[in-house]
Design a protein around this motif. Structure first.
Motif, PDB file in Angstrom:
ATOM      1  N   PHE A  63       0.831  -1.206   0.000  1.00  0.00           N
ATOM      2  CA  PHE A  63       0.000   0.000   0.000  1.00  0.00           C
ATOM      3  C   PHE A  63       0.865   1.256   0.000  1.00  0.00           C
ATOM      4  O   PHE A  63       0.669   2.161  -0.814  1.00  0.00           O
ATOM      5  N   ALA A  64       1.837   1.314   0.909  1.00  0.00           N
ATOM      6  CA  ALA A  64       2.714   2.492   0.991  1.00  0.00           C
ATOM      7  C   ALA A  64       3.501   2.687  -0.305  1.00  0.00           C
ATOM      8  O   ALA A  64       3.665   3.814  -0.776  1.00  0.00           O
ATOM      9  N   ALA A  65       3.980   1.606  -0.885  1.00  0.00           N
ATOM     10  CA  ALA A  65       4.725   1.703  -2.148  1.00  0.00           C
ATOM     11  C   ALA A  65       3.834   2.258  -3.254  1.00  0.00           C
ATOM     12  O   ALA A  65       4.266   3.101  -4.051  1.00  0.00           O
ATOM     13  N   ALA A  66       2.586   1.812  -3.307  1.00  0.00           N
ATOM     14  CA  ALA A  66       1.652   2.314  -4.325  1.00  0.00           C
ATOM     15  C   ALA A  66       1.365   3.797  -4.112  1.00  0.00           C
ATOM     16  O   ALA A  66       1.298   4.564  -5.081  1.00  0.00           O
ATOM     17  N   VAL A  67       1.198   4.198  -2.864  1.00  0.00           N
ATOM     18  CA  VAL A  67       0.970   5.618  -2.577  1.00  0.00           C
ATOM     19  C   VAL A  67       2.185   6.435  -3.020  1.00  0.00           C
ATOM     20  O   VAL A  67       2.040   7.488  -3.647  1.00  0.00           O
ATOM     21  N   ARG A  68       3.381   5.940  -2.712  1.00  0.00           N
ATOM     22  CA  ARG A  68       4.599   6.666  -3.069  1.00  0.00           C
ATOM     23  C   ARG A  68       4.769   6.823  -4.586  1.00  0.00           C
ATOM     24  O   ARG A  68       5.384   7.766  -5.050  1.00  0.00           O
ATOM     25  N   GLU A  69       4.241   5.895  -5.348  1.00  0.00           N
ATOM     26  CA  GLU A  69       4.338   6.007  -6.809  1.00  0.00           C
ATOM     27  C   GLU A  69       3.565   7.209  -7.333  1.00  0.00           C
ATOM     28  O   GLU A  69       3.946   7.799  -8.340  1.00  0.00           O
ATOM     29  N   THR A  70       2.487   7.578  -6.653  1.00  0.00           N
ATOM     30  CA  THR A  70       1.645   8.675  -7.124  1.00  0.00           C
ATOM     31  C   THR A  70       1.796   9.944  -6.297  1.00  0.00           C
ATOM     32  O   THR A  70       1.472  11.024  -6.774  1.00  0.00           O
ATOM     33  N   ASN A  71       2.259   9.815  -5.054  1.00  0.00           N
ATOM     34  CA  ASN A  71       2.372  10.981  -4.177  1.00  0.00           C
ATOM     35  C   ASN A  71       3.572  10.805  -3.256  1.00  0.00           C
ATOM     36  O   ASN A  71       3.528  10.019  -2.317  1.00  0.00           O
ATOM     37  N   LYS A  72       4.622  11.537  -3.520  1.00  0.00           N
ATOM     38  CA  LYS A  72       5.847  11.427  -2.726  1.00  0.00           C
ATOM     39  C   LYS A  72       5.823  12.336  -1.501  1.00  0.00           C
ATOM     40  O   LYS A  72       6.689  12.259  -0.648  1.00  0.00           O
ATOM     41  N   GLU A  73       4.821  13.202  -1.400  1.00  0.00           N
ATOM     42  CA  GLU A  73       4.793  14.217  -0.355  1.00  0.00           C
ATOM     43  C   GLU A  73       3.952  13.856   0.867  1.00  0.00           C
ATOM     44  O   GLU A  73       4.239  14.323   1.966  1.00  0.00           O
ATOM     45  N   ILE A  74       2.916  13.071   0.696  1.00  0.00           N
ATOM     46  CA  ILE A  74       2.012  12.795   1.816  1.00  0.00           C
ATOM     47  C   ILE A  74       2.748  11.986   2.889  1.00  0.00           C
ATOM     48  O   ILE A  74       3.359  10.963   2.590  1.00  0.00           O
ATOM     49  N   PRO A  75       2.722  12.447   4.128  1.00  0.00           N
ATOM     50  CA  PRO A  75       3.389  11.692   5.197  1.00  0.00           C
ATOM     51  C   PRO A  75       2.676  10.369   5.455  1.00  0.00           C
ATOM     52  O   PRO A  75       1.448  10.296   5.467  1.00  0.00           O
ATOM     53  N   ILE A  76       3.478   9.331   5.665  1.00  0.00           N
ATOM     54  CA  ILE A  76       2.952   8.005   5.986  1.00  0.00           C
ATOM     55  C   ILE A  76       3.602   7.546   7.283  1.00  0.00           C
ATOM     56  O   ILE A  76       4.826   7.562   7.421  1.00  0.00           O
ATOM     57  N   LEU A  77       2.763   7.123   8.212  1.00  0.00           N
ATOM     58  CA  LEU A  77       3.211   6.591   9.494  1.00  0.00           C
ATOM     59  C   LEU A  77       2.737   5.152   9.605  1.00  0.00           C
ATOM     60  O   LEU A  77       1.537   4.886   9.502  1.00  0.00           O
ATOM     61  N   PHE A  78       3.678   4.229   9.767  1.00  0.00           N
ATOM     62  CA  PHE A  78       3.304   2.851  10.035  1.00  0.00           C
ATOM     63  C   PHE A  78       3.064   2.703  11.530  1.00  0.00           C
ATOM     64  O   PHE A  78       3.886   3.143  12.347  1.00  0.00           O
ATOM     65  N   VAL A  79       1.947   2.089  11.894  1.00  0.00           N
ATOM     66  CA  VAL A  79       1.641   1.715  13.277  1.00  0.00           C
ATOM     67  C   VAL A  79       1.384   0.219  13.227  1.00  0.00           C
ATOM     68  O   VAL A  79       0.389  -0.227  12.658  1.00  0.00           O
ATOM     69  N   THR A  80       2.289  -0.565  13.807  1.00  0.00           N
ATOM     70  CA  THR A  80       2.260  -2.005  13.596  1.00  0.00           C
ATOM     71  C   THR A  80       2.811  -2.766  14.794  1.00  0.00           C
ATOM     72  O   THR A  80       3.547  -2.203  15.605  1.00  0.00           O
ATOM     73  N   ALA A  81       2.475  -4.025  14.887  1.00  0.00           N
ATOM     74  CA  ALA A  81       3.041  -4.901  15.912  1.00  0.00           C
ATOM     75  C   ALA A  81       4.415  -5.418  15.500  1.00  0.00           C
ATOM     76  O   ALA A  81       5.141  -5.963  16.317  1.00  0.00           O
ATOM     77  N   ARG A  82       4.780  -5.217  14.254  1.00  0.00           N
ATOM     78  CA  ARG A  82       6.070  -5.718  13.762  1.00  0.00           C
ATOM     79  C   ARG A  82       7.187  -4.796  14.245  1.00  0.00           C
ATOM     80  O   ARG A  82       7.306  -3.669  13.786  1.00  0.00           O
ATOM     81  N   ASP A  83       7.999  -5.331  15.148  1.00  0.00           N
ATOM     82  CA  ASP A  83       9.057  -4.515  15.728  1.00  0.00           C
ATOM     83  C   ASP A  83      10.455  -4.928  15.274  1.00  0.00           C
ATOM     84  O   ASP A  83      11.450  -4.447  15.796  1.00  0.00           O
ATOM     85  N   ASP A  84      10.532  -5.809  14.280  1.00  0.00           N
ATOM     86  CA  ASP A  84      11.828  -6.266  13.800  1.00  0.00           C
ATOM     87  C   ASP A  84      12.483  -5.224  12.892  1.00  0.00           C
ATOM     88  O   ASP A  84      11.815  -4.440  12.218  1.00  0.00           O
ATOM     89  N   PHE A  85      13.800  -5.199  12.901  1.00  0.00           N
ATOM     90  CA  PHE A  85      14.551  -4.214  12.130  1.00  0.00           C
ATOM     91  C   PHE A  85      14.279  -4.339  10.627  1.00  0.00           C
ATOM     92  O   PHE A  85      14.190  -3.320   9.928  1.00  0.00           O
ATOM     93  N   MET A  86      14.134  -5.547  10.111  1.00  0.00           N
ATOM     94  CA  MET A  86      13.914  -5.738   8.674  1.00  0.00           C
ATOM     95  C   MET A  86      12.632  -5.041   8.222  1.00  0.00           C
ATOM     96  O   MET A  86      12.611  -4.392   7.173  1.00  0.00           O
ATOM     97  N   SER A  87      11.570  -5.137   9.009  1.00  0.00           N
ATOM     98  CA  SER A  87      10.317  -4.459   8.652  1.00  0.00           C
ATOM     99  C   SER A  87      10.506  -2.949   8.641  1.00  0.00           C
ATOM    100  O   SER A  87      10.007  -2.256   7.749  1.00  0.00           O
ATOM    101  N   LYS A  88      11.228  -2.442   9.619  1.00  0.00           N
ATOM    102  CA  LYS A  88      11.507  -1.002   9.663  1.00  0.00           C
ATOM    103  C   LYS A  88      12.335  -0.587   8.454  1.00  0.00           C
ATOM    104  O   LYS A  88      12.075   0.440   7.830  1.00  0.00           O
TER     105      LYS A  88
END
Length: 115
Positions: A63-88
């Motif tokens: 989802f975030a990648a698709a948003v970035r393809e069309t809008n590079k300016e809108i801030p995106i904040l991930f709120v997730t249970a995934r706390d591993d470095f790879m996900s970050k």
């Protein structure tokens, strides 16, 4: 009034965050999957996206990648249970602006939005 899009499949959490942010003057659009979120983005001028990563169908990374393809300016904040470095690392590599790990204190979310 800032418009915030919440993309979170957990209905209780989605409603809780939406209600909390609405109390502080934000206009909030709660969506339970990426397809609903795409519709909201198409029909509204959104100022910030808060998205989970783990969702059925299109996940937060896609989802975030698709948003970035069309809008590079809108801030995106991930709120997730995934706390591993790879996900970050993946999230920041896609262009996500900030990353919060669940559980968290709602006041911290508000502080990050204000920053």
């Amino acid at each position: 009034m800032p418009k915030i899009l919440i993309v979170e499949d957990n209905q209780d959490f989605n409603r809780a965050v939406s209600t909390y942010l609405s109390q502080y003057g934000h206009e909030v659009f709660g969506c339970f999957n990426a397809n609903e979120a795409y519709d909201v983005l198409y029909e509204n001028q959104i100022d910030l996206i808060i998205s989970d990563i783990m969702m059925p169908g299109t996940d937060g990374f896609e989802f975030a990648a698709a948003v970035r393809e069309t809008n590079k300016e809108i801030p995106i904040l991930f709120v997730t249970a995934r706390d591993d470095f790879m996900s970050k690392r993946i999230g920041y590599g896609i262009g996500v602006d900030d990353y919060m790990v669940k559980p968290f204190v709602f006041e911290e979310l508000l502080a990050r939005l204000r920053a």
